[in-house]
Design an enzyme around this catalytic site. Structure first.
Site, PDB file in Angstrom:
ATOM      1  N   LEU A  42      30.620   0.573 -60.067  1.00  0.00           N
ATOM      2  CA  LEU A  42      29.852   1.492 -60.924  1.00  0.00           C
ATOM      3  C   LEU A  42      30.771   2.524 -61.569  1.00  0.00           C
ATOM      4  O   LEU A  42      30.621   2.871 -62.749  1.00  0.00           O
ATOM      5  CB  LEU A  42      28.764   2.208 -60.114  1.00  0.00           C
ATOM      6  CG  LEU A  42      27.611   1.347 -59.596  1.00  0.00           C
ATOM      7  CD1 LEU A  42      26.571   2.232 -58.908  1.00  0.00           C
ATOM      8  CD2 LEU A  42      26.950   0.554 -60.717  1.00  0.00           C
ATOM      9  N   LYS A  64      22.936   7.795 -60.741  1.00  0.00           N
ATOM     10  CA  LYS A  64      22.365   7.911 -59.380  1.00  0.00           C
ATOM     11  C   LYS A  64      22.761   6.706 -58.525  1.00  0.00           C
ATOM     12  O   LYS A  64      21.923   6.064 -57.878  1.00  0.00           O
ATOM     13  CB  LYS A  64      20.841   8.066 -59.421  1.00  0.00           C
ATOM     14  CG  LYS A  64      20.356   9.363 -60.087  1.00  0.00           C
ATOM     15  CD  LYS A  64      18.837   9.513 -59.990  1.00  0.00           C
ATOM     16  CE  LYS A  64      18.339  10.842 -60.507  1.00  0.00           C
ATOM     17  NZ  LYS A  64      18.386  11.048 -61.950  1.00  0.00           N
ATOM     18  N   THR A 117      19.267   8.966 -66.455  1.00  0.00           N
ATOM     19  CA  THR A 117      19.016   7.726 -65.716  1.00  0.00           C
ATOM     20  C   THR A 117      18.135   6.786 -66.544  1.00  0.00           C
ATOM     21  O   THR A 117      18.378   5.579 -66.614  1.00  0.00           O
ATOM     22  CB  THR A 117      18.308   8.069 -64.378  1.00  0.00           C
ATOM     23  OG1 THR A 117      18.972   9.170 -63.772  1.00  0.00           O
ATOM     24  CG2 THR A 117      18.300   6.887 -63.446  1.00  0.00           C
ATOM     25  N   ILE A 118      17.139   7.363 -67.178  1.00  0.00           N
ATOM     26  CA  ILE A 118      16.208   6.533 -67.953  1.00  0.00           C
ATOM     27  C   ILE A 118      16.925   5.874 -69.130  1.00  0.00           C
ATOM     28  O   ILE A 118      16.780   4.675 -69.379  1.00  0.00           O
ATOM     29  CB  ILE A 118      15.009   7.394 -68.423  1.00  0.00           C
ATOM     30  CG1 ILE A 118      14.164   7.807 -67.211  1.00  0.00           C
ATOM     31  CG2 ILE A 118      14.162   6.651 -69.458  1.00  0.00           C
ATOM     32  CD1 ILE A 118      13.054   8.821 -67.518  1.00  0.00           C
ATOM     33  N   ARG A 164      10.759  14.847 -60.799  1.00  0.00           N
ATOM     34  CA  ARG A 164       9.773  14.818 -61.875  1.00  0.00           C
ATOM     35  C   ARG A 164       8.384  14.512 -61.314  1.00  0.00           C
ATOM     36  O   ARG A 164       7.388  15.118 -61.694  1.00  0.00           O
ATOM     37  CB  ARG A 164      10.189  13.695 -62.834  1.00  0.00           C
ATOM     38  CG  ARG A 164       9.694  13.826 -64.235  1.00  0.00           C
ATOM     39  CD  ARG A 164       9.973  12.518 -64.952  1.00  0.00           C
ATOM     40  NE  ARG A 164      11.048  12.667 -65.897  1.00  0.00           N
ATOM     41  CZ  ARG A 164      10.962  12.286 -67.183  1.00  0.00           C
ATOM     42  NH1 ARG A 164       9.884  11.727 -67.653  1.00  0.00           N
ATOM     43  NH2 ARG A 164      11.953  12.441 -67.987  1.00  0.00           N
ATOM     44  N   ASP A 224      25.318   2.269 -54.278  1.00  0.00           N
ATOM     45  CA  ASP A 224      26.218   1.325 -53.603  1.00  0.00           C
ATOM     46  C   ASP A 224      27.178   0.786 -54.661  1.00  0.00           C
ATOM     47  O   ASP A 224      27.032   1.104 -55.850  1.00  0.00           O
ATOM     48  CB  ASP A 224      25.380   0.200 -52.962  1.00  0.00           C
ATOM     49  CG  ASP A 224      26.125  -0.540 -51.866  1.00  0.00           C
ATOM     50  OD1 ASP A 224      27.282  -0.171 -51.563  1.00  0.00           O
ATOM     51  OD2 ASP A 224      25.563  -1.504 -51.325  1.00  0.00           O
ATOM     52  N   ALA A 225      28.128  -0.018 -54.208  1.00  0.00           N
ATOM     53  CA  ALA A 225      29.110  -0.608 -55.132  1.00  0.00           C
ATOM     54  C   ALA A 225      29.790   0.490 -55.953  1.00  0.00           C
ATOM     55  O   ALA A 225      29.905   0.401 -57.180  1.00  0.00           O
ATOM     56  CB  ALA A 225      28.438  -1.642 -56.035  1.00  0.00           C
ATOM     57  N   HIS A 258      17.609  19.125 -57.085  1.00  0.00           N
ATOM     58  CA  HIS A 258      16.554  18.559 -57.912  1.00  0.00           C
ATOM     59  C   HIS A 258      15.163  18.916 -57.451  1.00  0.00           C
ATOM     60  O   HIS A 258      14.875  18.842 -56.262  1.00  0.00           O
ATOM     61  CB  HIS A 258      16.627  17.033 -57.770  1.00  0.00           C
ATOM     62  CG  HIS A 258      17.017  16.330 -59.001  1.00  0.00           C
ATOM     63  ND1 HIS A 258      16.165  16.127 -60.043  1.00  0.00           N
ATOM     64  CD2 HIS A 258      18.181  15.767 -59.362  1.00  0.00           C
ATOM     65  CE1 HIS A 258      16.784  15.464 -60.988  1.00  0.00           C
ATOM     66  NE2 HIS A 258      18.013  15.226 -60.616  1.00  0.00           N
ATOM     67  N   GLU A 280      23.379  13.723 -56.216  1.00  0.00           N
ATOM     68  CA  GLU A 280      22.002  14.082 -56.594  1.00  0.00           C
ATOM     69  C   GLU A 280      21.171  14.230 -55.327  1.00  0.00           C
ATOM     70  O   GLU A 280      21.007  13.273 -54.568  1.00  0.00           O
ATOM     71  CB  GLU A 280      21.394  12.961 -57.450  1.00  0.00           C
ATOM     72  CG  GLU A 280      22.019  12.833 -58.813  1.00  0.00           C
ATOM     73  CD  GLU A 280      21.188  13.530 -59.880  1.00  0.00           C
ATOM     74  OE1 GLU A 280      19.985  13.774 -59.638  1.00  0.00           O
ATOM     75  OE2 GLU A 280      21.740  13.820 -60.944  1.00  0.00           O
TER      76      GLU A 280
HETATM   77  C1  5RP Z   1      15.346  13.194 -63.211  1.00  0.00           C
HETATM   78  C2  5RP Z   1      16.567  13.648 -63.903  1.00  0.00           C
HETATM   79  C3  5RP Z   1      16.421  14.443 -65.156  1.00  0.00           C
HETATM   80  O1  5RP Z   1      17.451  14.109 -66.033  1.00  0.00           O
HETATM   81  C4  5RP Z   1      16.457  15.933 -64.876  1.00  0.00           C
HETATM   82  O2  5RP Z   1      15.452  16.271 -63.950  1.00  0.00           O
HETATM   83  C5  5RP Z   1      16.273  16.777 -66.151  1.00  0.00           C
HETATM   84  O3  5RP Z   1      15.120  16.417 -66.821  1.00  0.00           O
HETATM   85  P1  5RP Z   1      13.784  17.337 -66.932  1.00  0.00           P
HETATM   86  O4  5RP Z   1      14.211  18.734 -67.280  1.00  0.00           O
HETATM   87  O5  5RP Z   1      13.000  16.663 -67.999  1.00  0.00           O
HETATM   88  O6  5RP Z   1      13.149  17.286 -65.570  1.00  0.00           O
HETATM   89  O7  5RP Z   1      17.674  13.355 -63.517  1.00  0.00           O
HETATM   90  O8  5RP Z   1      15.659  12.380 -62.139  1.00  0.00           O
HETATM   91 MG    MG Z   2      19.133  13.239 -65.045  1.00  0.00          MG
END
Ligand code: 5RP
Ligand code: MG
Length: 218
Positions: free
Chosen positions: A72, A64, A36-37, A141, A67-68, A138, A114
């Site tokens: 996308l 991630k 994403t970054i 982070r 919408d649209a 997830h 996600e």
């Molecule tokens: C965060 C992500 C990251 O790409 C994913 O979490 C993997 O990175 P890391 O192992 O550095 O957490 O989508 O939103």
């Molecule tokens: Mg990611």
């Protein structure tokens, strides 16, 4: 069961950095993720570049999308992504639109949901019933930075999603030494990001993930 796939998230802030990084371990991994970054920093060109560099690997665009969906998806699949991501709070019609565009690009093109924050099993069933069969579980982070560790609630949700038939990918600050925590589940994919990219020897770190995957699920 097939071994879980190893995906590396390129959450670099420049494409140059991402290229220099992935060249160290691209040959070891299964899925190249335009993080994403990286997508925010460099746009769809990052996806096009990874497709060109790795014509035979799975390329995933972690956009991630919320919408649209059609627009996308045309951007992501049009740039060569095999998989794109939708955020779990997106409307089901956004996810369906992404999936429909994907199927125009090829039968294996896919959409992953996600999972962040609040979502329900009822919504998950709706995704599944509409052919959206991949989810990413997830640990955010920022939650990780605030001290959140993997715990029973995570394992219960992961187990239930597997039982529902989803292909479940796990991520969020994972290290190779964490993977044993998930050994009872038929995990589809494992994402490593910082623990591989920022390692002293990123190729060795990627190989450590591969070896641990084989040891646990092989
Ligand atoms: C965060 C992500 C990251 O790409 C994913 O979490 C993997 O990175 P890391 O192992 O550095 O957490 O989508 O939103
Ligand atoms: Mg990611």
């Amino acid at each position: 069961m097939a071994l879980p796939l190893l995906q590396v998230a390129l959450d670099n802030t420049t494409l140059e950095d991402a290229i220099n990084s992935v060249k160290l371990y691209g040959h070891i991994i299964d899925i190249v993720e335009v993080g994403t970054i990286l997508h925010v920093a460099e746009g769809i060109q990052a996806t096009k570049t990874m497709r060109e560099l790795y014509p035979d690997k799975i390329v995933l665009d972690d956009i991630k999308g919320a919408d649209a969906g059609k627009t996308l998806a045309e951007l992501c699949f049009g740039a060569g992504a095999d998989i794109m991501t939708a955020i779990c709070s997106a409307d089901i019609n956004t996810m369906i639109a992404m999936k429909n565009v994907g199927s125009q690009y090829g039968e294996y093109k896919d959409v992953q949901v996600e999972l962040y924050g609040d979502w329900t099993y009822q919504e998950a069933q709706q995704w599944y019933d509409n052919g959206i069969t991949q989810v990413v579980y997830h640990r955010s982070r920022d939650a990780e930075l605030a001290g959140k560790t993997w715990g029973p609630t995570d394992f219960e949700k992961i187990g239930k999603l597997c039982d529902m038939g989803f292909k479940v990918t796990i991520t969020g600050g994972l290290k190779a030494s964490d993977l044993h925590l998930f050994k009872e589940f038929p995990i589809h994919g494992v994402i490593g990001g910082r623990s591989i990219r920022n390692a002293d020897d990123p190729a060795q770190a990627a190989q450590a993930f591969k070896d641990e995957i084989k040891r646990i699920w092989g």
